[in-house]
Design a protein around this motif. Structure first.
Motif: not given
Length: 101
Positions: A66-84
């Motif tokens: 996390l220190d090495k990369h510029n990381v952004t976290f995005k939460w999505v609801k599980g089993h809710a149709g988000h394709p990835e």
């Protein structure tokens, strides 16, 4: 396994990158974005309730990434149709079933 997925993904990067981690794991997202993991580390891996944090070995692998990369976290609801997210779930289930036979 959520932590291992993030570790594996970031470890595969060969140069510093901007990364968006999309996950249905509130544990991972909140631990980082709310700063919990940094406080646990600062307090010798103890949580605010005095108990030891879980998965210390994995957090110790993840934090340098996390220190090495510029990381952004995005939460999505599980089993809710988000394709990835649905695809990742299918792949995880396939692997679990493959190795649990």
């Amino acid at each position: 396994m959520e932590l291992m997925g993030v570790i594996a993904g970031l470890s595969a990067l060969k140069e510093v990158c901007n990364v968006i981690i999309t996950t249905d794991s509130k544990y991972v997202v909140d631990s980082v974005t709310k700063g919990w993991v940094y406080n646990w580390r600062k307090k010798g891996w103890k949580k605010s309730d005095g108990k030891m944090a879980l998965n210390i070995d994995l957090w110790e692998q993840l934090l340098p990434l996390l220190d090495k990369h510029n990381v952004t976290f995005k939460w999505v609801k599980g089993h809710a149709g988000h394709p990835e997210n649905e695809r990742c779930d299918r792949l995880a289930v396939e692997q679990r079933d493959k190795f649990s036979q």
